[in-house]
Design a protein around this motif. Sequence first.
Motif, PDB file in Angstrom:
ATOM      1  N   GLY A 360       2.406  -2.228  28.919  1.00  0.00           N
ATOM      2  CA  GLY A 360       1.769  -3.036  27.883  1.00  0.00           C
ATOM      3  C   GLY A 360       0.261  -2.966  27.955  1.00  0.00           C
ATOM      4  O   GLY A 360      -0.347  -3.436  28.918  1.00  0.00           O
ATOM      5  N   THR A 361      -0.367  -2.368  26.955  1.00  0.00           N
ATOM      6  CA  THR A 361      -1.822  -2.228  26.939  1.00  0.00           C
ATOM      7  C   THR A 361      -2.497  -3.579  26.682  1.00  0.00           C
ATOM      8  O   THR A 361      -1.857  -4.546  26.241  1.00  0.00           O
ATOM      9  CB  THR A 361      -2.262  -1.251  25.842  1.00  0.00           C
ATOM     10  OG1 THR A 361      -1.897  -1.804  24.568  1.00  0.00           O
ATOM     11  CG2 THR A 361      -1.597   0.099  26.013  1.00  0.00           C
ATOM     12  N   ALA A 362      -3.800  -3.622  26.913  1.00  0.00           N
ATOM     13  CA  ALA A 362      -4.561  -4.850  26.651  1.00  0.00           C
ATOM     14  C   ALA A 362      -4.452  -5.263  25.192  1.00  0.00           C
ATOM     15  O   ALA A 362      -4.360  -6.460  24.875  1.00  0.00           O
ATOM     16  CB  ALA A 362      -6.029  -4.639  27.048  1.00  0.00           C
ATOM     17  N   GLN A 363      -4.441  -4.286  24.290  1.00  0.00           N
ATOM     18  CA  GLN A 363      -4.376  -4.613  22.867  1.00  0.00           C
ATOM     19  C   GLN A 363      -3.047  -5.284  22.511  1.00  0.00           C
ATOM     20  O   GLN A 363      -3.012  -6.262  21.754  1.00  0.00           O
ATOM     21  CB  GLN A 363      -4.566  -3.339  22.031  1.00  0.00           C
ATOM     22  CG  GLN A 363      -5.969  -2.756  22.103  1.00  0.00           C
ATOM     23  CD  GLN A 363      -6.204  -1.929  23.363  1.00  0.00           C
ATOM     24  OE1 GLN A 363      -5.303  -1.701  24.158  1.00  0.00           O
ATOM     25  NE2 GLN A 363      -7.446  -1.461  23.527  1.00  0.00           N
ATOM     26  N   ILE A 364      -1.959  -4.770  23.071  1.00  0.00           N
ATOM     27  CA  ILE A 364      -0.650  -5.376  22.820  1.00  0.00           C
ATOM     28  C   ILE A 364      -0.596  -6.786  23.408  1.00  0.00           C
ATOM     29  O   ILE A 364      -0.072  -7.726  22.794  1.00  0.00           O
ATOM     30  CB  ILE A 364       0.470  -4.502  23.404  1.00  0.00           C
ATOM     31  CG1 ILE A 364       0.526  -3.149  22.675  1.00  0.00           C
ATOM     32  CG2 ILE A 364       1.810  -5.224  23.326  1.00  0.00           C
ATOM     33  CD1 ILE A 364       0.920  -3.247  21.221  1.00  0.00           C
ATOM     34  N   MET A 365      -1.153  -6.946  24.611  1.00  0.00           N
ATOM     35  CA  MET A 365      -1.132  -8.268  25.249  1.00  0.00           C
ATOM     36  C   MET A 365      -1.956  -9.287  24.452  1.00  0.00           C
ATOM     37  O   MET A 365      -1.560 -10.449  24.305  1.00  0.00           O
ATOM     38  CB  MET A 365      -1.669  -8.172  26.676  1.00  0.00           C
ATOM     39  CG  MET A 365      -0.813  -7.342  27.625  1.00  0.00           C
ATOM     40  SD  MET A 365       0.884  -7.927  27.775  1.00  0.00           S
ATOM     41  CE  MET A 365       1.745  -6.724  26.754  1.00  0.00           C
ATOM     42  N   LYS A 366      -3.069  -8.850  23.912  1.00  0.00           N
ATOM     43  CA  LYS A 366      -3.893  -9.761  23.109  1.00  0.00           C
ATOM     44  C   LYS A 366      -3.192 -10.110  21.795  1.00  0.00           C
ATOM     45  O   LYS A 366      -3.367 -11.216  21.269  1.00  0.00           O
ATOM     46  CB  LYS A 366      -5.273  -9.138  22.863  1.00  0.00           C
ATOM     47  CG  LYS A 366      -6.104  -9.039  24.139  1.00  0.00           C
ATOM     48  CD  LYS A 366      -7.404  -8.278  23.922  1.00  0.00           C
ATOM     49  CE  LYS A 366      -8.141  -8.078  25.242  1.00  0.00           C
ATOM     50  NZ  LYS A 366      -9.392  -7.299  25.079  1.00  0.00           N
ATOM     51  N   LEU A 367      -2.399  -9.187  21.296  1.00  0.00           N
ATOM     52  CA  LEU A 367      -1.592  -9.474  20.114  1.00  0.00           C
ATOM     53  C   LEU A 367      -0.569 -10.571  20.433  1.00  0.00           C
ATOM     54  O   LEU A 367      -0.376 -11.509  19.645  1.00  0.00           O
ATOM     55  CB  LEU A 367      -0.889  -8.206  19.654  1.00  0.00           C
ATOM     56  CG  LEU A 367      -0.159  -8.247  18.308  1.00  0.00           C
ATOM     57  CD1 LEU A 367      -1.142  -8.497  17.169  1.00  0.00           C
ATOM     58  CD2 LEU A 367       0.604  -6.946  18.090  1.00  0.00           C
ATOM     59  N   VAL A 368       0.074 -10.467  21.601  1.00  0.00           N
ATOM     60  CA  VAL A 368       1.035 -11.489  22.031  1.00  0.00           C
ATOM     61  C   VAL A 368       0.349 -12.850  22.151  1.00  0.00           C
ATOM     62  O   VAL A 368       0.860 -13.872  21.674  1.00  0.00           O
ATOM     63  CB  VAL A 368       1.681 -11.088  23.372  1.00  0.00           C
ATOM     64  CG1 VAL A 368       2.532 -12.237  23.930  1.00  0.00           C
ATOM     65  CG2 VAL A 368       2.534  -9.830  23.211  1.00  0.00           C
ATOM     66  N   ILE A 369      -0.811 -12.865  22.786  1.00  0.00           N
ATOM     67  CA  ILE A 369      -1.550 -14.120  22.964  1.00  0.00           C
ATOM     68  C   ILE A 369      -1.918 -14.721  21.607  1.00  0.00           C
ATOM     69  O   ILE A 369      -1.762 -15.931  21.384  1.00  0.00           O
ATOM     70  CB  ILE A 369      -2.810 -13.876  23.817  1.00  0.00           C
ATOM     71  CG1 ILE A 369      -2.422 -13.434  25.234  1.00  0.00           C
ATOM     72  CG2 ILE A 369      -3.680 -15.139  23.877  1.00  0.00           C
ATOM     73  CD1 ILE A 369      -3.565 -12.849  26.030  1.00  0.00           C
ATOM     74  N   SER A 370      -2.393 -13.885  20.709  1.00  0.00           N
ATOM     75  CA  SER A 370      -2.782 -14.367  19.374  1.00  0.00           C
ATOM     76  C   SER A 370      -1.602 -14.990  18.651  1.00  0.00           C
ATOM     77  O   SER A 370      -1.720 -16.054  18.028  1.00  0.00           O
ATOM     78  CB  SER A 370      -3.346 -13.205  18.547  1.00  0.00           C
ATOM     79  OG  SER A 370      -4.480 -12.636  19.161  1.00  0.00           O
TER      80      SER A 370
END
Length: 380
Positions: A360-370
């Motif tokens: 899981g890349t940082a971009q995907i993780m930030k999408l989850v958080i959002s």
Amino acid sequence: MDFAPDEEMRRAIDAAAEIAAQIAPDYPQREQRGCIEPELRELMGSRGLIAPELPHELGGRGERALTTGMITEQIARGDMTVAYVQVIGSLVGQILARTARAEVAARWAPRITSGQDLVAIGLSEPGNGSDAGNPSMTAREADDGWVLEGTKSMSFAMHASAAIVFARTTPEGRGRGITAFLVELDRDGIQRRPFPDLGTRAVGRGAVDFHGTWIPARNRLGARGAGFTEVMQGFDFSRALIGLQVLGAAQVTLEETWEYTSTRTAFDRPLSTFQGLAFPLAEAETLLAAARLLCQKTLWLKDSGLPHTKEAAMCKWWAPKTAYDVIHQCLLSHGQAGYLTDRPIEQRLRDVLGLQIGDGTAQIMKLVISRHSVPRECAP
């Protein structure tokens, strides 16, 4: 929230620390060989250091998730790639315990916890990457089982005895119609190909091709078409474990750097007396402490039966970035000595870098958080 280890946790952490001290000298050799010794896996298993959170009937010790995290961090201090055995063991073990038929879980989970076998997980594909919810791999029913066609990327691809893979079973669209299966990797129609990775070479990452590979119906995990939803829940656990894995590598590097700057002199003074060197290391101590608390909180939430998807995503993007930045700073603080390959700093830097991409890349993780912070229609 109380993260202080009790007596049982302390015994497990001490056992992991002993293993870490034992394996640290051979960290470079494992990279050169491209594998983790089976005897080392079995030693870890005998000490209860692989998936200890699983119940006793599946070969575990019924430990808290928090204990598993602390074990992972300790092992990573000696060799970050060896800690992969524990991280993947916990991820796969929990998936089997939750979704596999009783006879399948009873066969494979104890083989994982004992270190006898590695079971990999194939979620992403060489051509899809982060778009794991839209696999090209397919599975069709045939002869009282399933036939698999496609390719999966995975850690331990070159060494695992089996793998959990995700395949499309109905054309319902992204994230739907996907089923999970346990596949023994000695079956017909399977070919393995290694990846020439920059780091984490000891985990034997690669691609596994499935050409008309038949598996029995009992190897299906969970409900048909619900694999992506059911199995992805396990990644909240592994993301926190990965956070502690990379922090272990960063923390030991920072401790080595404090020692180096305290004994190395320039201008008739220890390097540590220069604020330009000491202050970045002080900042690193702060960042590692904060990231560790985030990971521990996430595991505490899991132990408490509370939602932790958002926190797990925070662990997965921030801890690897923080660990990489800290190790990079430590390398610079060593000067030319840090650039040499006879110290483990550059190897840890390369190994930690891989976990800014994998799982899981940082971009995907930030999408989850959002998406856990605002209504779905307002999220990216």
